[in-house]
Each structure stands twice: as C-alpha cells, then as structure tokens.
Scaffold this motif. Structure first.
Motif, short mmCIF file in Angstrom:
data_model
loop_
_atom_site.label_atom_id
_atom_site.label_comp_id
_atom_site.label_asym_id
_atom_site.label_seq_id
_atom_site.Cartn_x
_atom_site.Cartn_y
_atom_site.Cartn_z
N CYS A 226 -4.69 11.17 1.64
CA CYS A 226 -5.00 10.62 0.59
C CYS A 226 -4.84 9.18 0.25
CB CYS A 226 -3.60 11.09 -0.46
SG CYS A 226 -3.77 12.65 -1.38
N LEU A 227 -5.85 8.37 -0.40
CA LEU A 227 -5.89 7.11 -0.34
C LEU A 227 -5.19 6.50 -1.71
CD1 LEU A 227 -7.24 4.41 0.36
CD2 LEU A 227 -8.97 5.11 -1.02
N LEU A 228 -4.30 5.51 -1.89
CA LEU A 228 -3.95 5.11 -2.92
C LEU A 228 -3.99 3.38 -2.63
CD1 LEU A 228 -2.46 5.24 -5.57
CD2 LEU A 228 -0.12 4.73 -4.26
N PRO A 229 -5.20 2.93 -3.60
CA PRO A 229 -5.30 1.36 -3.57
C PRO A 229 -4.40 0.73 -4.34
CG PRO A 229 -7.08 2.71 -4.73
CD PRO A 229 -6.02 3.52 -4.62
N ALA A 230 -3.74 -0.27 -3.84
CA ALA A 230 -2.91 -1.36 -4.48
C ALA A 230 -3.25 -1.53 -5.78
CB ALA A 230 -2.36 -2.29 -3.51
N GLY A 231 -4.29 -1.91 -5.85
CA GLY A 231 -5.15 -2.49 -7.12
C GLY A 231 -6.26 -2.86 -6.84
N ASN A 232 -6.94 -3.56 -7.78
CA ASN A 232 -8.42 -3.85 -7.80
C ASN A 232 -8.40 -5.38 -7.66
OD1 ASN A 232 -9.05 -4.92 -10.20
ND2 ASN A 232 -8.85 -2.78 -11.13
N PRO A 233 -9.80 -6.21 -7.29
CA PRO A 233 -9.78 -7.26 -7.14
C PRO A 233 -9.54 -8.07 -8.14
CG PRO A 233 -11.48 -6.22 -5.88
CD PRO A 233 -10.87 -5.27 -6.79
N ARG A 234 -9.85 -7.67 -9.49
CA ARG A 234 -9.49 -8.18 -10.91
C ARG A 234 -8.13 -8.77 -11.04
NH1 ARG A 234 -12.84 -4.53 -11.93
NH2 ARG A 234 -10.97 -3.43 -13.25
N MET A 235 -7.11 -8.04 -10.43
CA MET A 235 -5.77 -8.23 -10.54
C MET A 235 -5.35 -9.44 -9.51
SD MET A 235 -4.59 -4.30 -10.24
CE MET A 235 -5.39 -3.10 -11.38
N LEU A 236 -5.11 -10.60 -10.10
CA LEU A 236 -4.73 -11.46 -9.01
C LEU A 236 -3.05 -11.67 -9.15
CD1 LEU A 236 -7.31 -14.15 -9.50
CD2 LEU A 236 -7.03 -12.55 -7.44
N ASP A 237 -2.53 -11.77 -8.11
CA ASP A 237 -0.97 -12.02 -7.99
C ASP A 237 -0.05 -11.06 -9.04
OD1 ASP A 237 0.80 -13.90 -7.36
OD2 ASP A 237 0.95 -14.66 -9.28
N TRP A 238 -0.41 -9.80 -8.72
CA TRP A 238 0.63 -8.70 -9.30
C TRP A 238 1.34 -8.41 -8.62
CZ3 TRP A 238 1.77 -3.65 -9.12
CH2 TRP A 238 1.10 -2.83 -8.15
N LEU A 239 0.93 -8.01 -7.16
CA LEU A 239 1.91 -7.12 -6.33
C LEU A 239 3.23 -7.96 -5.99
CD1 LEU A 239 1.89 -4.34 -5.09
CD2 LEU A 239 1.15 -5.44 -2.86
N LYS A 240 4.43 -7.53 -6.03
CA LYS A 240 5.48 -8.11 -5.54
C LYS A 240 6.38 -7.13 -4.65
CE LYS A 240 5.51 -11.87 -8.24
NZ LYS A 240 3.98 -11.87 -8.19
N PRO A 241 7.30 -7.79 -3.90
CA PRO A 241 7.99 -7.03 -2.83
C PRO A 241 8.61 -5.61 -3.51
CG PRO A 241 8.34 -9.28 -2.29
CD PRO A 241 7.71 -9.22 -3.60
N ASP A 242 9.04 -5.92 -4.89
CA ASP A 242 9.79 -4.75 -5.35
C ASP A 242 8.94 -3.70 -5.93
OD1 ASP A 242 12.41 -5.41 -5.11
OD2 ASP A 242 12.58 -6.63 -7.03
N ASP A 243 7.67 -4.16 -6.38
CA ASP A 243 6.50 -3.10 -6.70
C ASP A 243 6.23 -2.29 -5.46
OD1 ASP A 243 6.09 -4.28 -9.02
OD2 ASP A 243 4.76 -5.83 -8.41
#
Lengths: 271, 115
Positions: free
Chosen positions: A87-104
């Motif tokens: 299975c593939l899981l994308p973390a996000g899409n290119p429109r989301m800037l700066d959302w991913l944090k270590p806790d996420d």
C-alpha cells in the motif's frame, strides 16, 4: 496486528540518486515475499512515489486528512493493483506547505504499524526540516548513494545526522554501479565508498537502462522485469533485509571475456 | 599508499592517474573538513598557532610543517607533521614536576624571596 513492524527510512541527502526507485522496488519485493508493506511518501512537496508505482490516479486522501480525521486510514491507503500486500500512503500533496511535523510523522507511523510488517519511508532530499520530520518515526535507515563524489559527500552528512539521532542499524545501498568504469578505475570502487562512509553494505544496484523504461510505465522492475540486472539487485536487497545470506554481486564478474580479464590484471595491487 | 598496475603504467607514461583515485583523495579531504566543521581559515589559524607553540621548544622547518585533518572509520584526527631541525638545548629545560620553579625566572625569584 503486526507486532514487530520494521520502520525503515530511505534517505540519501542528494536528490536523484535513486531513493524513490529503491523504495518502490523494495516495496514490491517485500510484498512478493508475503510481507504486508506500506510505502510512505514523506516528500509531499515533490512527491513521485505514486508515479513510479503507477498509482498517481488513485490518490484521493493523504496522511494529513487521516490525522485531521477527515477520513479513515484505510481510505487514504492506496492498494497496489497487482501486489495486494503493498500500500502507498502519500504524506500530503504539493499544495500543503509546511504542515508535516515530527509528531505528525510519529502518529501516522504508529497507525501504520498496527497493520503492516514493513513501513518504508521515502525521504525528501536535503538535510533540512523535511528530512528531520521523515526521520522522527524511523528506527532504522537505508542510505542510498552513487559512486560519485557529490552523492558520497551528501550521504556522509545524512549519516552524521542519523548517528546523532541514534537511528540504527544504518545500512548502505550503492546505486548506479557501472562495472566497466569501476574496472577501469574511473569510478569510485565499492570499497572506496564503504571505507569512506564506514557503513555495512546492504547491496549494490547495477546501472540499468530498464529502470527508465519501468519508470515510464509506472511498473517497478521487480514487478514484471525480474531478469533485468537492476531488478535482481533489488530482489537481493529485499532478501537480505529479511535476513537471508545472499552474496554480493561482484561487479568485475559482470563484464566478462578477455577485456575484463585484462582490466582485472590492471587492478592488481602491486605495492 | 596502494598502487595498482594501472597506476604504475600511467606513471611511467606520464599520463594522468585514473580519476577514481583523485575522487577518493578529494572526498577524504572534504569529508574531514565537513565532519569537523572547521573551515580552511580556522584550520590555517590553528596551524600557525600550533607552529608558534612548537617553535618555542624546537626549531622546526616551517615550510615543511603540515597540520591536517585525517579521517578513518568516521573518526577524524588532527595530524601534525613537523620536521624538527634541532632542539633548542639549553634555552628551555624540560618540565620537571618536582622542580617546576626553575623553568620560570619570575617564579624562581618569588621562591627565593619566600625561602
């Protein structure tokens, strides 16, 4: 529920050395061995894992929607067409800037650990925040590099950061090996790279035009072209990850005939 | 340093060495700097200061002296190679922990006063 999930970061520092190709092919190879595998594209700014797996049209949700409880995890997971264990899981899409944090990252990986044997994290290039986020949830790492000065230098930076963050084991994959150039001593040898980086070698991957063909089609080599040189290398790496004792390919053996005998003679250390 | 048959032939024919060895040497140098976070200027400043200190004790060949960073197995070492022309015998005595006062005339005077 998988209790001993292996969470492996696939990183390189430098871009374009073959992280995503390795992630896709390892994912397929592990799935083929009957292991449930999730590949997480942590590079959401410039994501490409979907393209290499031929799943670009099937993405509806990403990890971000899962964390914001806009959808369930199984809705965001994209199952591979032929390999149902993958299975593939994308973390996000290119429109989301700066959302991913270590806790996420930790939260989403913990969710994946509930149902997969392997979680492979395809890391963004660079050694900045994107890399540090991707690293947050990883226990072990594979560093991909090429036998070129810039790739080895960047790999060294990444290895330093992995060591500081107590990620181990860290193993090396040497990608795009050209046996002929190595034999002519016009390319860093396998020993040169492993000595300089001081990492155990998980495997090497031979330079192979078929990689480009497979990328064009969105079908990783290990899926349909298992006899191509690079595919064999990827399969070997997956087996070694599983603890099988598969000997390394000797690049000198790959080029045969009188020419290679001569080149081997020229490599003889005389003092 | 290991030499291969090809290296020797290249040397005899005065050809450029195969590029892999150049790559290896350049990498080792640049990584030693990367890992230690020392810039060339800082290293050079340190080199000059080390030479100054050493020159107090022995006469060294400043042109031949080299201070460099070398890396093996991810451990970086500061390596100083300082050819000694001659020791400055008589000018400075070796440190003697029991009798340190002798080394410094100032201190000697003080101790004289105290006794």
């Amino acid at each position: 529920m998988a209790t001993d999930t292996r969470v492996i970061l696939i990183c390189s520092g430098k871009g374009g050395v073959g992280k995503t190709t390795l992630t896709a092919n390892l994912g397929i190879s592990l799935a083929r061995q009957g292991l449930t595998t999730a590949v997480l594209d942590a590079d959401f700014g410039l994501r490409n894992l979907d393209l290499l797996l031929g799943l670009e049209n099937r993405i509806v949700y990403t990890a971000q929607e899962v964390l914001e409880e806009e959808c369930r995890l199984d809705q965001a997971l994209v199952k591979h067409k032929q390999e149902s264990n993958l299975c593939l899981l994308p973390a996000g899409n290119p429109r989301m800037l700066d959302w991913l944090k270590p806790d996420d990252m930790k939260r989403i990986v913990n969710m994946l650990k509930e149902q997969f044997n392997y979680v492979l994290i395809d890391c963004p290039a660079g050694v900045e925040d994107g890399f540090k986020n991707a690293m947050a949830a990883s226990k072990e790492a594979i560093v991909v590099t090429n036998p070129e000065v810039s790739a080895v230098r960047d790999a060294d930076r990444v290895i330093g950061l992995l060591n500081t963050n107590a990620i181990k084991p860290v193993q090396l994959v040497l990608n795009r090996v050209r046996p002929r150039m190595m034999a002519n001593q016009e390319m860093l040898s396998i020993n040169d790279v492993t000595d300089i980086l001081a990492l155990p070698l998980l495997g090497l991957v031979l330079e192979d035009e078929q990689v480009i063909v497979s990328t064009n089609r969105g079908e990783p080599l290990t899926l349909n072209s298992v006899n191509s040189p690079a595919a064999k290398c990827y399969l070997n790496i997956a087996k070694r990850l599983q603890g099988e004792d598969i000997p390394l390919i000797d690049p000198a053996e790959e080029s045969s005939g009188f020419g290679s005998k001569f080149r081997r003679l020229m490599q003889t250390k005389i003092f | 340093m290991a030499m291969t048959l090809r290296d020797v032939i290249n040397k005899l024919l005065r050809r450029q060495p195969a590029s892999a060895s150049t790559a290896r040497e350049r990498l080792q140098l640049v990584l030693a700097h990367d890992r230690s976070d020392l810039s060339t200027e800082l290293l050079d400043q340190m080199r000059r200061e080390i030479l100054d200190v050493v020159a107090k004790y022995v006469e060294i060949d400043v042109d031949e002296g080299a201070v460099s960073l070398e890396t093996e197995d991810r451990m970086t070492a500061l390596v100083a190679n300082l050819p000694i022309k001659r020791t400055m015998t008589g000018k400075i005595k070796l440190k003697d922990p029991k009798n340190q006062a002798e080394e410094n005339p100032q201190e000697t005077e003080d101790s004289d006063q105290n006794s």
